[in-house]
Every structure is written in structure tokens, then in C-alpha cells.
Scaffold this motif. Structure first.
Motif, PDB file in Angstrom:
ATOM      1  N   UNK A 121       0.843  -1.164   0.041  1.00 50.90           N
ATOM      2  CA  UNK A 121      -0.077  -0.048   0.004  1.00 50.90           C
ATOM      3  C   UNK A 121       0.968   1.339  -0.074  1.00 50.90           C
ATOM      4  N   UNK A 122       2.178   1.308  -0.034  1.00 49.67           N
ATOM      5  CA  UNK A 122       3.042   2.419  -0.061  1.00 49.67           C
ATOM      6  C   UNK A 122       3.156   2.805  -1.434  1.00 49.67           C
ATOM      7  N   UNK A 123       3.717   4.354  -1.417  1.00 49.16           N
ATOM      8  CA  UNK A 123       4.101   4.844  -2.747  1.00 49.16           C
ATOM      9  C   UNK A 123       5.488   5.109  -2.736  1.00 49.16           C
ATOM     10  N   UNK A 124       6.210   4.860  -3.765  1.00 51.01           N
ATOM     11  CA  UNK A 124       7.506   4.849  -4.082  1.00 51.01           C
ATOM     12  C   UNK A 124       7.790   6.012  -5.034  1.00 51.01           C
ATOM     13  N   UNK A 125       8.240   7.286  -4.558  1.00 50.35           N
ATOM     14  CA  UNK A 125       8.346   8.176  -5.705  1.00 50.35           C
ATOM     15  C   UNK A 125       9.836   8.346  -6.012  1.00 50.35           C
ATOM     16  N   UNK A 126      10.012   8.302  -7.441  1.00 48.30           N
ATOM     17  CA  UNK A 126      11.400   8.525  -7.678  1.00 48.30           C
ATOM     18  C   UNK A 126      11.562   9.863  -8.207  1.00 48.30           C
ATOM     19  N   UNK A 127      12.479  10.921  -7.723  1.00 42.55           N
ATOM     20  CA  UNK A 127      12.713  12.161  -8.115  1.00 42.55           C
ATOM     21  C   UNK A 127      13.354  12.495  -9.309  1.00 42.55           C
TER      22      UNK A 127
END
Length: 215
Positions: A121-127
Motif C-alpha cells: 500500500x505504500x508509494x515509492x516516488x522517484x525524483x
């Protein structure tokens, strides 16, 4: 004599009447032909053919597709195919990025802990390069690194509000406002040393901020 010889040769019991059908044991040649051409069923009748067909149907797709039974993670930002990916238990951030098409050329993966286990359920954001992550992706194990507060980790002087900057040692309301105004006018701080460009922050105050602040 010729007439008698022709009659003997034409008789039913003559050599011409003998043929391969005699092995069937029938008295008439027609019966022998039918017996020889009758189809033989090794299984013993039509029932065996039906049983064979049923066996083939049962032995068809015997193995069903097994579900992943794993994690659903939302991968966003600088990846090839952003979206929700399915990962096995124990997967890491690097696995989530690979499942979303891999990091793009403009991705800044140094801001991420690629070895961290992901949670459902988490979000991984790649900047992208130049982007500063304000907070960790939401999830059961996520923790903020951009905002101030006790136990929240170093305060990011490029993203914290004026009230959050007041949690830093030696930073009051007026000095916090100067930090915010300086970064809005000149862009984000490249390093903590750039804080000395803010009026009121000298070398001594900068040294006190090194363990509590980050860029």
C-alpha cells in the motif's frame, strides 16, 4: 471335350473361386468381406472411446495460475511506466522501480534507499534531478524527513516552513522568516554553508545547525 473343359473351369469350386476371404470361416464370399472389413475396437466397444475422451478432458489444464499473494506498491515519478505494481513479499525499493519500467535517465535515485523493504500500500516516488523529496512516501513504515519536530530527523531547510525552522537551535521566528525569504528569492540552498548568506547566521551558528539541518 472343349465344352466339358470350359464347364469345369467355370464351376464355383474351381481355382478362380479361391481367395483371401476364406480365412474368415464364413460360407459366402460376401460374408467374408464384411467380416474382414469390420472395424476393430481395442477397448471393447464405444464405451471405451467415451472413457478415453473423458480422460483427456480431465487431464487438460490441471495446474491453475498461482496468485502472487504479495504486495501492491504505487511507483511514481521518473520511471518508465508509473503505476501500481505487484511484488512478492520481501521486495525492495529497487525491485519496485524495476517492475515499473526502471529509472529514467533523469532520475535521481540517490535520494532513495534502494535497499529498503517495501510494504503493502505504500508509494515509492522517484525524483528527477533537481527535485527535492519533501517527505517519504506514505506507508506503514514511512517517516518524514522534511518537516521538523522531535524525533523526525534533520530538518530540510529547503522545504521546511518558517515554524518548522524554529525547531532548529538558535533559530527564532525572525531568523526563520529570513531563511524562507532567502530561498524564495535565490533558490534552494546548495549546501548548509550557504546559510551564512542569510543575515544573522554566522560560522558559530552554522556549526550548531550541522547536526540538526540538511539540504
Amino acid at each position: 471335350l472343349l465344352l466339358a473343359l470350359r464347364t469345369v473351369l467355370a464351376a464355383p469350386g474351381g481355382p478362380a473361386a479361391a481367395g483371401p476371404v476364406t480365412s474368415a470361416g464364413a460360407s459366402g464370399s460376401g460374408g467374408s468381406t464384411v467380416a474382414a472389413s469390420a472395424p476393430a475396437e481395442p477397448g471393447g466397444g464405444p464405451g471405451s472411446a467415451a472413457a478415453h475422451t473423458s480422460a483427456e478432458l480431465v487431464s487438460g489444464p490441471s495446474a491453475g495460475s498461482s496468485g502472487t499473494g504479495g504486495l501492491l506498491v504505487h511507483v511514481a515519478g521518473a520511471v518508465g511506466a508509473p503505476g501500481v505494481v505487484s511484488l512478492p513479499e520481501g521486495a525492495r525499493v529497487v525491485d519496485a522501480i524495476e517492475a515499473a519500467g526502471g529509472a529514467r535517465e533523469d532520475a535521481d535515485t540517490d535520494q532513495l534507499n534502494l535497499a529498503r523493504p517495501v510494504v503493502d500500500g505504500e508509494q515509492v516516488r522517484v525524483p528527477v534531478v533537481g527535485e527535492v523529496l519533501e517527505a517519504a512516501s506514505p506507508g506503514p513504515q514511512a517517516s518524514s524527513t522534511a518537516s521538523g519536530g522531535s524525533g523526525a530527523g534533520p530538518i530540510n531547510v529547503n522545504t521546511a516552513t518558517a515554524s518548522e525552522l524554529e525547531a532548529l537551535p538558535g533559530i527564532g521566528p525572525a531568523l526563520a522568516e529570513r531563511i524562507v525569504s532567502h530561498r524564495e528569492a535565490n533558490g534552494p540552498f546548495k549546501s548548509l554553508d550557504d546559510l551564512t548568506d542569510v543575515p544573522g547566521i554566522g560560522k558559530a551558528k552554522l556549526e550548531a545547525l550541522r547536526t540538526e539541518a540538511t539540504v
